[in-house]
Each structure stands twice: as C-alpha cells, then as structure tokens.
Design an enzyme around this catalytic site. Structure first.
Site, mmCIF file in Angstrom:
data_model
loop_
_atom_site.group_PDB
_atom_site.id
_atom_site.type_symbol
_atom_site.label_atom_id
_atom_site.label_comp_id
_atom_site.label_asym_id
_atom_site.label_seq_id
_atom_site.Cartn_x
_atom_site.Cartn_y
_atom_site.Cartn_z
ATOM 1 N N GLU A 1 0.854 -1.182 0.000
ATOM 2 C CA GLU A 1 0.000 0.000 0.000
ATOM 3 C C GLU A 1 0.893 1.235 0.000
ATOM 4 O OE1 GLU A 1 -3.042 -0.030 2.973
ATOM 5 O OE2 GLU A 1 -3.520 -2.128 2.559
ATOM 6 N N LYS B 1 4.254 -16.638 -1.123
ATOM 7 C CA LYS B 1 3.611 -15.429 -0.604
ATOM 8 C C LYS B 1 3.636 -15.402 0.927
ATOM 9 C CE LYS B 1 0.914 -11.960 0.071
ATOM 10 N NZ LYS B 1 0.415 -10.792 -0.548
ATOM 11 N N LEU C 1 14.815 -3.168 7.741
ATOM 12 C CA LEU C 1 15.558 -3.166 9.006
ATOM 13 C C LEU C 1 15.303 -1.854 9.744
ATOM 14 C CD1 LEU C 1 19.048 -4.781 8.232
ATOM 15 C CD2 LEU C 1 17.131 -5.757 9.510
ATOM 16 N N CYS D 1 -1.785 -7.124 5.845
ATOM 17 C CA CYS D 1 -1.101 -8.342 5.406
ATOM 18 C C CYS D 1 -0.204 -8.988 6.442
ATOM 19 C CB CYS D 1 -0.275 -8.039 4.157
ATOM 20 S SG CYS D 1 -1.289 -7.711 2.736
ATOM 21 N N ARG E 1 -5.966 -0.635 9.343
ATOM 22 C CA ARG E 1 -6.077 -2.022 9.797
ATOM 23 C C ARG E 1 -4.810 -2.442 10.542
ATOM 24 N NH1 ARG E 1 -8.076 -4.868 4.375
ATOM 25 N NH2 ARG E 1 -6.971 -3.097 3.495
HETATM 26 C C1 UDX Z 1 3.178 -5.841 2.791
HETATM 27 C C2 UDX Z 1 4.243 -6.460 1.866
HETATM 28 O O1 UDX Z 1 5.386 -5.604 1.824
HETATM 29 C C3 UDX Z 1 3.663 -6.672 0.472
HETATM 30 O O2 UDX Z 1 4.618 -7.325 -0.335
HETATM 31 C C4 UDX Z 1 2.403 -7.551 0.588
HETATM 32 O O3 UDX Z 1 1.792 -7.695 -0.671
HETATM 33 C C5 UDX Z 1 1.406 -6.919 1.556
HETATM 34 O O4 UDX Z 1 2.043 -6.700 2.821
HETATM 35 P P1 UDX Z 1 2.105 -3.427 3.159
HETATM 36 O O5 UDX Z 1 1.364 -4.069 4.295
HETATM 37 O O6 UDX Z 1 1.353 -2.557 2.219
HETATM 38 O O7 UDX Z 1 2.832 -4.556 2.276
HETATM 39 O O8 UDX Z 1 3.241 -2.491 3.801
HETATM 40 P P2 UDX Z 1 4.822 -2.523 4.069
HETATM 41 O O9 UDX Z 1 5.400 -1.309 3.446
HETATM 42 O O10 UDX Z 1 5.434 -3.809 3.736
HETATM 43 O O11 UDX Z 1 4.845 -2.291 5.654
HETATM 44 C C6 UDX Z 1 4.182 -3.156 6.565
HETATM 45 C C7 UDX Z 1 4.401 -2.702 7.991
HETATM 46 O O12 UDX Z 1 5.739 -2.936 8.383
HETATM 47 C C8 UDX Z 1 4.133 -1.223 8.246
HETATM 48 O O13 UDX Z 1 3.428 -1.091 9.464
HETATM 49 C C9 UDX Z 1 5.517 -0.631 8.357
HETATM 50 O O14 UDX Z 1 5.548 0.511 9.195
HETATM 51 C C10 UDX Z 1 6.288 -1.781 8.988
HETATM 52 N N1 UDX Z 1 7.734 -1.747 8.707
HETATM 53 C C11 UDX Z 1 8.191 -1.946 7.431
HETATM 54 C C12 UDX Z 1 8.636 -1.569 9.748
HETATM 55 O O15 UDX Z 1 8.236 -1.406 10.916
HETATM 56 N N2 UDX Z 1 9.981 -1.614 9.473
HETATM 57 C C13 UDX Z 1 10.467 -1.815 8.231
HETATM 58 O O16 UDX Z 1 11.690 -1.847 8.070
HETATM 59 C C14 UDX Z 1 9.548 -1.971 7.173
#
Ligand code: UDX
Length: 434
Positions: A150, A201, A247, A257, A324
C-alpha cells in the site's frame, strides 16, 4: 484477434489489490470488467471516484476509463470474461486462520466446465489451490500471489521484482497465458506448482515480519547498552547477504497483510502438525513493541492519569488511509487504559480514525493536536511532520516531550527546538534524558 476483440479480463473483488490490478491491466491495454458485491463502491467507481487513498491510482483510472467497467453482476462477468483474477479479501477469523468464505463464494459461482481460468491473487493457505482444482475439474487454476505494498501499489504492480505463477501440469497453458500478461512488466517469472506459489507469498510476508521483529529487539537491546540501532542497521545492511531493506525499527508492524499472514502461516503449520516456534516470537515481539511507548512516556511523566497525549499519524504507514492493525489502535487503547486523554492527527486517515478510535479527539491539524499536550508520539512517518515548526509548537505544549516511534525526526533539530526527544533504540536528547 485485436486487443479490442479479445474477451475482457475479469477482476473479482475491488479492494486494494483488485482495484490496482484492474487499473493496471487496463493500462496495459486490456479491456477489464471488475465486479464487487458492494453496490455503493461500484457506483462510486462508475462516477470516477476513487475509493482508497493510493498514489497514482486516480490518474490511472481516469486515463483508462474507456477500458474499465465496474459491475455488481457476477453473471455478466462470467458470461464475458474467461480469465478471472480473484482479489477478494481473506481476513483473519477469530481463530487467526484465513477466512476463505469470499473465495469459496466465487468458486461456488463457477460452473464445473465453464471454460474459466481462476487466477488467485488473494492470499490463501498453501494447499487451497489443490482443493479448489479437485472440486472444479473443468476450471483451470493458477496461483498468482500479489506482492504490492500500500502506498506504492501501482508502482509495485507495474515494476515487480518477480511474478510468481503456480499451476499444476494440467493447467500449464493457462499459466502461460497469465505469464504473457505479466511479461511486458519485466521482473523474473517464477513458474512453479500451486502450493509452492502459495507458500512463497506466506513465507515472504512472514520473513519480512521476522526481520522487523528482529531489528525491533536489537533496538531494545541498543537502548539497554547505549548503542544506536540506526548505526547497527546500517552496518548490518551493507553485508550483501543481509541487505538493508526492512531493518527499520519502530513501534511494530501493522496493515492488512503482515499480522494476518504471520498468524495464518503459524496456524497453517500447526493445523498440519508442525509447531512454527519462531513465528510465535515474531508476533509477541510485535505486540510488546507497540506497548513499550507507554512505559517510555510513564518514565518521563510519571502517572499518565489525566495526561494529554498527542498521537501523530494513525494509518499503519504513510501514504495510505488504512488503519487495519495499525499501531495507533493499540497505543491509543493502552494510553486510555492508563487514564490518559488521547488526541490524534493524521493527514488522510481522519474519517477512519473517527470510527475506529471512539473517545479520541481527532484534530484537523497536527498543531491542534499538540497544543496543550503533555507529550507527543510520532506513530506514522508522514513527511509533513518534518515541516512542522517544532520550536513554535514546543511553546504551546505543556511538556515539549516527543517519542519518535519511527526514528523519523532529527534528534538535534528537536533538541534545538526545545524538546525532550527519544526515538527507538537510539540515545535520547533533551533536558530529561541528558
Ligand atoms: C506488505 C508487503 O510488503 C507486500 O509485499 C504484501 O503484498 C502486503 O504486505 P504493506 O502491508 O502494504 O505490504 O506495507 P509494508 O510497506 O510492507 O509495511 C508493513 C508494515 O511494516 C508497516 O506497518 C511498516 O511501518 C512496517 N515496517 C516496514 C517496519 O516497521 N519496518 C520496516 O523496516 C519496514
């Protein structure tokens, strides 16, 4: 046959994945019919209103409106489309397993020998495709999991790292047809069997979640020993075997997700007789990480009863209005549980926040939330928070204290602005922590 004469591609379910898939397939020159059960959503899309906040999506939909048709009518979709991209959601049930009822209702609409190709984009437990294939011997089944994020969903769809396509030998021709659709986008094609595609996935999301919980625990240790996790992550990430992505420590991962897929994989393993121990820790660390901020605040303020705490950013990450499983939900509930008064601001998730955060005052600007506050917590790293006149804001707060849950602001800038500032896993600055 020309592109215009070809059967349109069907998309079932116009949520985040479905709408982006429909818009991007249309942008690649295909006719698309997208179907959703929610009438208001379909009507809004027909009027050209975009139902989710996603950069680039409005333009894409407007540019391709001629090739896109939205409907509530499943029969129309089945009559006209042969390839059916299934993009319905599979939210967690109370037991934590994926709820497959929407997938099942799509399958129930298909005739056994209807010459359809079911392309499963929805995240389903490994093994689901095999079951559907057995139930529908005449329908071709292709697993094609979606990896879009997203906030960058359009870009992710149009520039994939890889495209995973799983099918049984029986459905190889259908798999090749799906591969042809994706070929113009580049990105490596991973042609495999159905269950392996489904596992790719789940395992990818579980692994990325594991990295986040890992770095969050490293951050917590850094706080104990006086190290700076930003430096640690930088030093680790330069090792090519580790890499620098995912990281970033913070106050936990959220969204539609990661939490769901980690839990679904853990339970899928458990239901199959295997105890996936590591994922228990990933989930627990994530839950505790969301709550640690409350003890940080209490360390500075003492009792939180009657204290006014401003939450900056409520969406689970920037560039989306999606709340969510957002950390803001747990945090505001914990703070209210401690007797604090919570006031909150988000640039785009205001409407969602009003529904999801009862009892929390949701303001129109960040400055309004901060005025008179005893402390602020930066929950989501919206770029506009770097533009705030922090020195001006400090003067309006009861205590200029900020806990930066995403290590997003510059510690020195905040100190100069008069703040006591603390991030995650790095030394704090300011009068009370020096
Ligand atoms: C994720 C997957 O990246 C994607 O490939 C899949 O299709 C759906 O789930 P999304 O949920 O949209 O995508 O967001 P993403 O950018 O991956 O971040 C997920 C969560 O992890 C966020 O709350 C973000 O703040 C957190 N996050 C991400 C961290 O806390 N640290 C990080 O280094 C990266």
């Amino acid at each position: 046959m020309s592109e215009e004469e070809k059967a349109p591609i069907g998309v079932v379910g116009v949520g985040w994945v479905g709408l982006v898939t429909a818009a991007c397939l249309a942008d690649l020159g295909h006719q698309v019919i997208a179907r959703d059960v929610v009438e208001e959503k379909v009507e809004a899309l027909r009027r050209g209103e975009v139902t989710i906040h996603e950069p680039g999506l409005s333009d894409l939909l407007a540019r391709n409106s001629e090739r896109l048709r939205f409907t509530t009518d499943m029969d129309e979709l089945l009559d006209r489309a042969r390839l059916l991209f299934v993009c319905v959601d599979t939210p967690p049930t109370y037991s934590g397993d994926a709820d497959l009822s929407r997938v099942r209702s799509v399958v129930a609409d298909l005739e056994e020998n209807g010459d359809h190709v079911l392309v499963m984009k929805s995240t389903v437990p490994a093994g689901t495709g095999e079951i559907i294939r057995r139930d529908l011997p005449g329908v071709a089944y292709v697993s094609c999991p979606e990896f879009l994020k997203e906030g960058s969903a359009v870009d992710d769809f149009l520039h994939p790292d890889r495209v995973v396509i799983g099918a049984s030998d029986r459905d190889r021709a259908a798999a090749d047809e799906v591969a042809d659709l994706y070929r113009p986008l580049g990105g490596e094609l991973v042609m495999t069997d159905t269950s392996s595609a489904e596992m790719i996935k789940l395992a990818s999301n579980a692994y990325l979640s594991t990295r986040i919980s890992f770095i969050n625990e490293i951050a917590n240790v850094c706080e104990e020993v006086g190290a700076d996790v930003t430096e640690v992550a930088r030093g680790m990430g330069l090792d090519q075997r580790i890499g620098s992505h995912f990281l970033r420590p913070g106050i936990g991962f959220g969204g539609s997700c990661f939490p769901k897929d980690v839990s679904a994989l853990k339970l899928l393993a458990g239901n199959s007789g295997y105890h996936f121990q590591l994922l228990n820790a990933v989930i627990e660390v994530n839950e505790l990480q969301k709550r640690r901020v409350v003890s940080k605040l209490a360390r500075h303020l003492g009792s939180l009863v009657g204290k006014r705490v401003a939450l900056l950013g409520l969406a689970f990450k920037p560039d989306t209005d999606d709340m969510r499983e957002a950390s803001s939900l747990v945090l505001s509930a914990r703070l209210r549980g401690e007797g604090a008064e919570v006031v909150a601001y988000d640039p785009v998730a205001r409407e969602n926040a009003r529904t999801l955060l009862p009892g929390v005052e949701v303001t129109v600007t960040a400055e309004q939330a901060l005025e008179g506050a005893d402390a602020a917590v930066l929950v989501t790293e919206w770029p506009e928070f770097r533009e705030i006149d922090w020195a001006g804001v400090a003067a309006t707060m009861r205590h200029p204290l900020l806990i930066d849950g995403r290590n997003f602001l510059d510690a020195e800038v905040m100190k100069r602005a008069g703040f006591t500032y603390e991030g995650i896993g790095r030394p704090g600055v300011g009068s009370e922590t020096e």
